[in-house]
Motif scaffolding. Structure first.
Motif, PDB file in Angstrom:
ATOM      1  N   THR A 134      39.891  53.697  31.363  1.00 60.56           N
ATOM      2  CA  THR A 134      40.472  53.760  30.021  1.00 60.56           C
ATOM      3  C   THR A 134      41.592  52.738  29.824  1.00 60.56           C
ATOM      4  N   MET A 135      41.977  52.054  30.885  1.00 60.77           N
ATOM      5  CA  MET A 135      43.052  51.063  30.778  1.00 60.77           C
ATOM      6  C   MET A 135      42.571  49.805  30.084  1.00 60.77           C
ATOM      7  N   THR A 136      43.510  49.102  29.458  1.00 58.42           N
ATOM      8  CA  THR A 136      43.207  47.779  28.931  1.00 58.42           C
ATOM      9  C   THR A 136      43.225  46.801  30.114  1.00 58.42           C
ATOM     10  N   ALA A 137      42.672  45.616  29.902  1.00 56.38           N
ATOM     11  CA  ALA A 137      42.680  44.598  30.955  1.00 56.38           C
ATOM     12  C   ALA A 137      44.110  44.226  31.329  1.00 56.38           C
ATOM     13  N   ASP A 138      44.983  44.198  30.349  1.00 53.96           N
ATOM     14  CA  ASP A 138      46.388  43.881  30.583  1.00 53.96           C
ATOM     15  C   ASP A 138      47.023  44.919  31.516  1.00 53.96           C
ATOM     16  N   GLU A 139      46.721  46.182  31.276  1.00 57.44           N
ATOM     17  CA  GLU A 139      47.263  47.254  32.115  1.00 57.44           C
ATOM     18  C   GLU A 139      46.697  47.170  33.534  1.00 57.44           C
ATOM     19  N   MET A 140      45.440  46.789  33.655  1.00 55.71           N
ATOM     20  CA  MET A 140      44.833  46.635  34.979  1.00 55.71           C
ATOM     21  C   MET A 140      45.515  45.523  35.770  1.00 55.71           C
ATOM     22  N   ILE A 141      45.834  44.429  35.096  1.00 55.25           N
ATOM     23  CA  ILE A 141      46.535  43.332  35.760  1.00 55.25           C
ATOM     24  C   ILE A 141      47.937  43.773  36.168  1.00 55.25           C
ATOM     25  N   ASP A 142      48.593  44.577  35.319  1.00 51.52           N
ATOM     26  CA  ASP A 142      49.925  45.084  35.657  1.00 51.52           C
ATOM     27  C   ASP A 142      49.884  45.910  36.941  1.00 51.52           C
ATOM     28  N   VAL A 143      48.861  46.759  37.069  1.00 54.78           N
ATOM     29  CA  VAL A 143      48.703  47.565  38.281  1.00 54.78           C
ATOM     30  C   VAL A 143      48.495  46.652  39.486  1.00 54.78           C
ATOM     31  N   THR A 144      47.651  45.642  39.303  1.00 56.19           N
ATOM     32  CA  THR A 144      47.358  44.698  40.389  1.00 56.19           C
ATOM     33  C   THR A 144      48.619  43.989  40.859  1.00 56.19           C
ATOM     34  N   LEU A 145      49.394  43.469  39.914  1.00 53.17           N
ATOM     35  CA  LEU A 145      50.621  42.749  40.262  1.00 53.17           C
ATOM     36  C   LEU A 145      51.667  43.673  40.882  1.00 53.17           C
ATOM     37  N   LYS A 146      51.676  44.927  40.445  1.00 53.94           N
ATOM     38  CA  LYS A 146      52.650  45.878  40.989  1.00 53.94           C
ATOM     39  C   LYS A 146      52.490  46.032  42.495  1.00 53.94           C
ATOM     40  N   HIS A 147      51.245  45.876  42.959  1.00 50.37           N
ATOM     41  CA  HIS A 147      50.991  46.066  44.382  1.00 50.37           C
ATOM     42  C   HIS A 147      50.979  44.756  45.180  1.00 50.37           C
ATOM     43  N   ILE A 148      50.394  43.702  44.615  1.00 51.07           N
ATOM     44  CA  ILE A 148      50.315  42.467  45.413  1.00 51.07           C
ATOM     45  C   ILE A 148      51.608  41.659  45.366  1.00 51.07           C
ATOM     46  N   LEU A 149      52.459  41.913  44.376  1.00 46.08           N
ATOM     47  CA  LEU A 149      53.783  41.300  44.325  1.00 46.08           C
ATOM     48  C   LEU A 149      54.742  42.364  43.782  1.00 46.08           C
ATOM     49  N   PRO A 150      55.070  43.356  44.610  1.00 52.10           N
ATOM     50  CA  PRO A 150      55.828  44.519  44.129  1.00 52.10           C
ATOM     51  C   PRO A 150      57.260  44.195  43.763  1.00 52.10           C
ATOM     52  N   PRO A 151      57.829  44.954  42.808  1.00 51.36           N
ATOM     53  CA  PRO A 151      59.249  44.801  42.485  1.00 51.36           C
ATOM     54  C   PRO A 151      60.078  45.178  43.709  1.00 51.36           C
TER      55      PRO A 151
ATOM     56  N   ALA B  49      39.005  38.306  38.660  1.00 50.64           N
ATOM     57  CA  ALA B  49      38.138  37.629  37.685  1.00 50.64           C
ATOM     58  C   ALA B  49      37.387  38.651  36.821  1.00 50.64           C
ATOM     59  N   LYS B  50      36.971  39.758  37.423  1.00 54.12           N
ATOM     60  CA  LYS B  50      36.275  40.805  36.668  1.00 54.12           C
ATOM     61  C   LYS B  50      37.185  41.410  35.596  1.00 54.12           C
ATOM     62  N   ILE B  51      38.465  41.541  35.935  1.00 52.36           N
ATOM     63  CA  ILE B  51      39.408  42.067  34.944  1.00 52.36           C
ATOM     64  C   ILE B  51      39.550  41.091  33.785  1.00 52.36           C
ATOM     65  N   PHE B  52      39.655  39.800  34.097  1.00 50.91           N
ATOM     66  CA  PHE B  52      39.737  38.794  33.029  1.00 50.91           C
ATOM     67  C   PHE B  52      38.463  38.791  32.180  1.00 50.91           C
ATOM     68  N   ASP B  53      37.309  38.918  32.837  1.00 51.85           N
ATOM     69  CA  ASP B  53      36.039  38.979  32.090  1.00 51.85           C
ATOM     70  C   ASP B  53      36.011  40.205  31.169  1.00 51.85           C
ATOM     71  N   TYR B  54      36.488  41.318  31.684  1.00 56.41           N
ATOM     72  CA  TYR B  54      36.536  42.547  30.889  1.00 56.41           C
ATOM     73  C   TYR B  54      37.467  42.361  29.693  1.00 56.41           C
ATOM     74  N   GLY B  55      38.615  41.712  29.932  1.00 59.61           N
ATOM     75  CA  GLY B  55      39.549  41.455  28.837  1.00 59.61           C
ATOM     76  C   GLY B  55      38.937  40.594  27.756  1.00 59.61           C
ATOM     77  N   ASN B  56      38.156  39.594  28.167  1.00 58.63           N
ATOM     78  CA  ASN B  56      37.454  38.760  27.187  1.00 58.63           C
ATOM     79  C   ASN B  56      36.445  39.564  26.389  1.00 58.63           C
ATOM     80  N   LYS B  57      35.669  40.363  27.100  1.00 54.50           N
ATOM     81  CA  LYS B  57      34.608  41.160  26.475  1.00 54.50           C
ATOM     82  C   LYS B  57      35.170  42.131  25.447  1.00 54.50           C
TER      83      LYS B  57
END
Length: 217
Positions: A79-96, A156-164
């Motif tokens: 149910t997340m937007t692509a933007d929210e999915m990227i936020d989750v991704t960045l939270k873990h691979i480059l955490p605050p 890349a799949k998240i970006f594709d989903y965001g485009n779609k």
């Protein structure tokens, strides 16, 4: 020989102990004896599951890299937007940055993914130790390559989903994913080397600004 039925926990304890040992003592300082001490078992138990230091190092590296993918996958929802999915991704691979030094390394799924954790400073040290070693170690290079190729596909799949869904505008999702992951790796090294941005902020904002170009935020 370890007790019957204890294998999953023993393996998990040894991997967690190995990561702890590498974080504290570096690759050269990590020994089977020290790992056994941190794991609360005998050196024989460590050697029973992992035949030598090189084997243990590779398996620990795999677990370290897999930790991030597992945490991301567990938190991303359809149910997340692509933007929210990227936020989750960045939270873990480059955490605050976080004050969490009292917590212990745990990359085992035995008690649930929500219990998995690597303290902020341990993440930085492990990143430096493993990737420095991987420069000259072909086996570790293969581990990195396999893991990062999977990460690139996922982003890349998240970006594709965001485009779609009309949530993003990305001309080439593969290149966009490559750029984002390369940025994360570079910023991670800058963190370890204590090289802050010009105004001293947490450097993760650079990745966030990169994503904004695709979302229009």
């Amino acid at each position: 020989m370890p007790k019957l039925g204890m294998e999953p926990k023993r393996r998990a304890d040894v991997i967690n102990a190995t990561l702890t040992c590498i974080s504290l003592h570096g690759m050269d300082g990590m020994t089977l004896d020290k790992v056994a001490e941190y794991a609360g078992c005998s050196k024989g138990v460590v050697a029973y599951y992992y035949k030598n230091k090189d084997h243990l190092t590779i398996e620990a590296f795999k677990s370290f890299l897999a930790y991030y993918s597992l945490k991301i996958e567990s938190e991303i929802e359809r149910t997340m937007t692509a933007d929210e999915m990227i936020d989750v991704t960045l939270k873990h691979i480059l955490p605050p940055y976080g004050e969490d030094a009292e917590k212990k390394i745990n990359v085992s799924q035995l008690d649930g993914i929500e219990k998995m954790f690597i303290p902020y400073e341990d993440q930085a040290r492990l990143f430096l130790h493993f990737f420095s070693k991987a420069v000259l170690d072909r086996n570790l290079q293969e581990v990195v390559s396999k893991s990062y190729m999977a990460d690139l596909q996922g982003i890349a799949k998240i970006f594709d989903y965001g485009n779609k869904m009309g949530q993003m505008s990305v001309e080439d999702s593969q290149n966009a994913a490559y750029g984002l992951l390369a940025m994360v790796v570079g910023l991670s090294f800058f963190r370890v080397a204590n090289i802050p941005p010009a105004h001293g902020e947490d450097n993760r904002y650079i990745c966030e600004d990169y994503v904004k170009k695709f979302t229009g935020r």
